[in-house]
Design a protein around this motif. Structure first.
Motif, PDB file in Angstrom:
ATOM      1  N   VAL A 297     -18.315   3.077   7.568  1.00 16.14           N
ATOM      2  CA  VAL A 297     -17.347   3.932   8.268  1.00 16.14           C
ATOM      3  C   VAL A 297     -16.499   3.044   9.178  1.00 16.14           C
ATOM      4  O   VAL A 297     -17.047   2.336  10.033  1.00 16.14           O
ATOM      5  N   PRO A 298     -15.195   3.032   9.002  1.00 19.52           N
ATOM      6  CA  PRO A 298     -14.343   2.187   9.850  1.00 19.52           C
ATOM      7  C   PRO A 298     -14.617   2.416  11.330  1.00 19.52           C
ATOM      8  O   PRO A 298     -14.874   3.543  11.763  1.00 19.52           O
ATOM      9  N   ALA A 299     -14.572   1.374  12.118  1.00 23.66           N
ATOM     10  CA  ALA A 299     -14.866   1.469  13.549  1.00 23.66           C
ATOM     11  C   ALA A 299     -13.940   2.459  14.242  1.00 23.66           C
ATOM     12  O   ALA A 299     -14.342   3.117  15.210  1.00 23.66           O
ATOM     13  N   GLU A 300     -12.709   2.582  13.726  1.00 29.55           N
ATOM     14  CA  GLU A 300     -11.767   3.522  14.349  1.00 29.55           C
ATOM     15  C   GLU A 300     -12.145   4.977  14.094  1.00 29.55           C
ATOM     16  O   GLU A 300     -11.531   5.896  14.661  1.00 29.55           O
ATOM     17  N   ASN A 301     -13.165   5.209  13.260  1.00 26.59           N
ATOM     18  CA  ASN A 301     -13.635   6.573  13.012  1.00 26.59           C
ATOM     19  C   ASN A 301     -14.774   6.989  13.936  1.00 26.59           C
ATOM     20  O   ASN A 301     -15.329   8.075  13.799  1.00 26.59           O
ATOM     21  N   LEU A 302     -15.113   6.117  14.890  1.00 23.29           N
ATOM     22  CA  LEU A 302     -16.036   6.521  15.952  1.00 23.29           C
ATOM     23  C   LEU A 302     -15.326   7.553  16.815  1.00 23.29           C
ATOM     24  O   LEU A 302     -14.198   7.339  17.262  1.00 23.29           O
ATOM     25  N   LEU A 303     -15.952   8.685  17.055  1.00 26.94           N
ATOM     26  CA  LEU A 303     -15.352   9.757  17.851  1.00 26.94           C
ATOM     27  C   LEU A 303     -15.765   9.584  19.304  1.00 26.94           C
ATOM     28  O   LEU A 303     -16.969   9.559  19.615  1.00 26.94           O
ATOM     29  N   TRP A 304     -14.764   9.457  20.158  1.00 26.98           N
ATOM     30  CA  TRP A 304     -14.927   9.205  21.589  1.00 26.98           C
ATOM     31  C   TRP A 304     -15.576   7.836  21.806  1.00 26.98           C
ATOM     32  O   TRP A 304     -14.986   6.829  21.466  1.00 26.98           O
ATOM     33  N   GLU A 305     -16.794   7.777  22.353  1.00 27.19           N
ATOM     34  CA  GLU A 305     -17.393   6.481  22.676  1.00 27.19           C
ATOM     35  C   GLU A 305     -18.836   6.435  22.178  1.00 27.19           C
ATOM     36  O   GLU A 305     -19.477   7.469  21.988  1.00 27.19           O
ATOM     37  N   VAL A 306     -19.336   5.223  22.001  1.00 25.01           N
ATOM     38  CA  VAL A 306     -20.736   5.042  21.642  1.00 25.01           C
ATOM     39  C   VAL A 306     -21.616   5.628  22.749  1.00 25.01           C
ATOM     40  O   VAL A 306     -21.367   5.418  23.936  1.00 25.01           O
ATOM     41  N   GLY A 307     -22.625   6.387  22.342  1.00 27.25           N
ATOM     42  CA  GLY A 307     -23.550   6.965  23.308  1.00 27.25           C
ATOM     43  C   GLY A 307     -23.098   8.277  23.915  1.00 27.25           C
ATOM     44  O   GLY A 307     -23.819   8.873  24.717  1.00 27.25           O
ATOM     45  N   ARG A 308     -21.902   8.763  23.513  1.00 24.09           N
ATOM     46  CA  ARG A 308     -21.402  10.032  24.056  1.00 24.09           C
ATOM     47  C   ARG A 308     -21.566  11.186  23.072  1.00 24.09           C
ATOM     48  O   ARG A 308     -21.056  12.275  23.300  1.00 24.09           O
ATOM     49  N   GLY A 309     -22.273  10.953  21.995  1.00 28.76           N
ATOM     50  CA  GLY A 309     -22.401  11.985  20.962  1.00 28.76           C
ATOM     51  C   GLY A 309     -23.055  13.257  21.453  1.00 28.76           C
ATOM     52  O   GLY A 309     -22.700  14.360  21.016  1.00 28.76           O
ATOM     53  N   HIS A 310     -24.004  13.124  22.382  1.00 32.59           N
ATOM     54  CA  HIS A 310     -24.683  14.331  22.875  1.00 32.59           C
ATOM     55  C   HIS A 310     -23.715  15.238  23.615  1.00 32.59           C
ATOM     56  O   HIS A 310     -23.824  16.462  23.540  1.00 32.59           O
ATOM     57  N   LEU A 311     -22.740  14.637  24.330  1.00 34.85           N
ATOM     58  CA  LEU A 311     -21.757  15.460  25.045  1.00 34.85           C
ATOM     59  C   LEU A 311     -20.846  16.189  24.061  1.00 34.85           C
ATOM     60  O   LEU A 311     -20.501  17.359  24.263  1.00 34.85           O
ATOM     61  N   ILE A 312     -20.459  15.518  22.991  1.00 36.91           N
ATOM     62  CA  ILE A 312     -19.650  16.173  21.970  1.00 36.91           C
ATOM     63  C   ILE A 312     -20.458  17.289  21.311  1.00 36.91           C
ATOM     64  O   ILE A 312     -19.999  18.433  21.196  1.00 36.91           O
ATOM     65  N   ALA A 313     -21.684  16.968  20.907  1.00 34.14           N
ATOM     66  CA  ALA A 313     -22.508  17.945  20.189  1.00 34.14           C
ATOM     67  C   ALA A 313     -22.749  19.187  21.028  1.00 34.14           C
ATOM     68  O   ALA A 313     -22.548  20.315  20.564  1.00 34.14           O
ATOM     69  N   PHE A 314     -23.179  19.005  22.265  1.00 33.52           N
ATOM     70  CA  PHE A 314     -23.535  20.152  23.087  1.00 33.52           C
ATOM     71  C   PHE A 314     -22.327  20.999  23.446  1.00 33.52           C
ATOM     72  O   PHE A 314     -22.396  22.229  23.468  1.00 33.52           O
TER      73      PHE A 314
END
Length: 597
Positions: A245-262
């Motif tokens: 997956v291209p690095a530019e396809n990271l959504l927001w920032e590394v380690g912030r996935g829980h904030l997006i998910a919740f």
């Protein structure tokens, strides 16, 4: 800065403020819809009638090609782009308008789920947390239906425990791409989606979010699940094997996935409630029509009081749900009004704005899913044996409704979140929860004078105030006894949650009806007054029951007897003739053969 700091209503504040403290003009009700909003609702109804209803049986048989074709028609009409900003090819509508679309689409059953997964949890992560480049690349196609989205959080070993996910993401040595490995389960739209919002742990620990395309090497989809209901929607596992997956396809920032998910789940919970509202209205209409047509003992079954009671109860709960849903939509519009489409901190700002009303989102989800289960069950009962036959629409409604108590976080998880989040806000000083609870403790030791009520809904407003006091009394006892261990007392948290849910529902119905009285007078608001009276009295009785059970778990002996004595004083109310009120409500539903307000 929190959205509430600018004068917006604070999330969760409804448990503290008396009914008189919140001006009914500040809440959004269905009676406030603009002409433009009504036109959007009508356009959605026309789409359902012309494009979906004639193909209902084909869609229910899981015809991918047909579903995709109809999703693209919906996209051409703008129904997929309501929440997408105009600069990215969407309509950029307010939340009330997008809620009207969700509610009207509910008649399409499985197709509504396909739409909901695409426009909600599938698209909104990019809307709220994407970079300008990601938005330009994906949103125009998602808004038009040229590409379709799916949301990939659940795994075989992690459902409610989202952060227990095992899917991994490793950054390549040159930093150009991430390599994803793992599998996701129960993914709606997986059979035909082009874009997947995937959650994975970078370096095995940093929970993060990625935009994955179907055409990427290593992406595959497993077989369709055979489900109890929503059979016309695609539900498959997603398999990721060394997907670059291209690095530019990271959504927001590394380690912030829980904030997006919740936070996206918060929106998803709210949208789910809007869907249950539409299904409740449809079930009432189907059931009332059948009750008028079905003859037994020489007359239509709608003329029998127990059938009428069922229709009245269905209508009352739906009125409360409708009041809650559009009130919450108005809160979102107020809270999200300051958001821009871009900006370095747009994701963080969106997260705060959405999180402000996470309690209300969970409340809507729990109440709406359980209201629909009740309405669907009563609908089947009104149909009798025919309700068990697939030829009748109520049979599918019954099966389809069951998943809503599991979707978007189970109702058990949401019941834990509601009081848990409220207590955390109190401890952080975001709400004066502890101060009001302490002040109430001293007040409760004073005699509580008897009161008489003469004005319309005067006693109901008083009961709402007493409901808050009961909650604060029980909540204070719970926090005092268990402190940081309170989160382990799940039964107690669930009882507190039920009180909070009832308070929000009671207040929503009461404020809406007061607004109607102010606008059109008591005579024209007569049905709303009857429904609000019934609902408040029945919910208040449930609050008293939950409080008794909770207090018995918190104390014993003289302490318990003292607390139960205080509860008895707080719960004092003059009974009303609910039977007569329900007969009046039933008469309106039967004569109109629809949800009546």
């Amino acid at each position: 800065m929190s959205q509430a700091a600018s004068g917006a209503i604070r999330g969760g504040s409804f448990v503290l403020e008396g009914v008189g403290a919140l001006d009914s003009s500040r809440i959004v009700t269905p009676e406030d819809f603009t002409e433009e909003q009504r036109m959007i609702a009508q356009m959605t109804e026309d789409f359902v009638a012309k494009e979906i209803a004639p193909h209902d049986e084909e869609i229910e048989k899981l015809d991918y090609e047909l579903t995709v074709r109809k999703l693209r028609v919906a996209g051409e009409l703008g129904l997929l782009g309501a929440d997408v900003p105009e600069e990215y090819g969407g309509l950029g509508l307010d939340k009330v308008s997008s809620t009207l679309i969700n509610e009207r689409l509910a008649k399409t059953s499985s197709f509504a789920l396909s739409v909901g997964a695409h426009v909600g949890i599938g698209t909104l992560p990019i809307v709220y947390f994407g970079t300008p480049e990601q938005k330009r690349k994906y949103l125009p196609d998602l808004a038009s239906g040229r590409r379709l989205a799916a949301y990939c959080l659940t795994e075989p070993s992690s459902g409610s425990d989202a952060q227990g996910a095992k899917t991994t993401a490793a950054l390549s040595d040159d930093g150009a791409y991430y390599v994803l490995n793992g599998s996701k389960q129960f993914i709606t739209n997986a059979g035909f989606a082009d874009v997947f919002i995937v959650y994975a742990k970078v370096d095995g620990e940093k929970f993060s979010t990625f935009i994955v395309e179907r055409g990427m090497s290593g992406v595959s989809v497993g077989p369709e699940e055979k489900k109890m209901g929503i059979k016309g929607s695609s539900t498959c596992p997603l398999i990721l094997e060394d997907v670059k997956v291209p690095a530019e396809n990271l959504l927001w920032e590394v380690g912030r996935g829980h904030l997006i998910a919740f936070n996206i789940l918060n929106i998803g919970r709210f949208k789910l409630a809007a869907g249950t509202l539409g299904a409740c209205k449809m079930t009432i209409a189907i059931s009332a029509k059948y009750a008028n047509e079905r003859q037994q003992f020489g007359r239509p079954i709608s003329s029998f009081p127990l059938i009428g009671k069922k229709l009245a109860d269905m209508n009352v709960r739906t009125y409360a749900l409708e009041s809650m849903v559009y009130r919450t939509a108005g809160l979102f519009d107020e809270g999200l009004a300051q958001l821009g489409a871009d900006g370095a901190d747009s994701g963080q700002t969106a997260a705060k704005a959405i999180a402000e009303y996470q309690i209300e989102c969970s409340i809507n989800k729990v109440f709406g899913s359980e209201a629909l289960d009740f309405v669907a069950d009563e609908g089947v009962q009104i149909h009798g044996g025919y309700g068990y036959i697939q030829e009748y629409a109520v049979e599918r409604i019954y099966r389809d409704s069951r998943i809503n108590r599991i979707f978007e976080g189970t109702n058990e998880i949401n019941r834990l979140l509601i009081p848990g989040t409220l207590v955390k806000r109190g401890l952080k000083g975001e709400l004066p929860l502890l101060q009001q609870a302490m002040a109430l403790q001293a007040e409760l030791m004073e005699p509580i004078p008897s009161r008489s009520f003469e004005g319309t809904l005067e006693q109901e407003a008083h009961l709402l105030t007493m409901a808050r006091r009961i909650f604060l009394m029980v909540g204070a006892q719970a926090v005092q006894r268990y402190q940081t261990r309170l989160e382990q007392e799940q039964e107690l948290l669930a009882q507190l949650a039920d009180m909070i849910i009832a308070i929000y529902a009671m207040e929503s119905a009461l404020l809406r009806t007061r607004k109607r009285i102010d606008r059109s007078g008591e005579e024209k608001a007569g049905l709303a007054i009857a429904m609000t009276t019934v609902f408040v009295h029945e919910q208040f009785a449930r609050i008293e029951g939950a409080a008794k059970e909770a207090l018995a778990a918190l104390a014993e002996g003289d302490v318990l007897r003292t607390q139960l004595s205080i509860l008895k004083k707080l719960a004092r109310m003059a009974p009303v003739n609910l039977t007569a009120l329900k007969r009046r409500i039933a008469a309106e539903v039967v004569s109109g053969e629809r949800y009546s307000v």
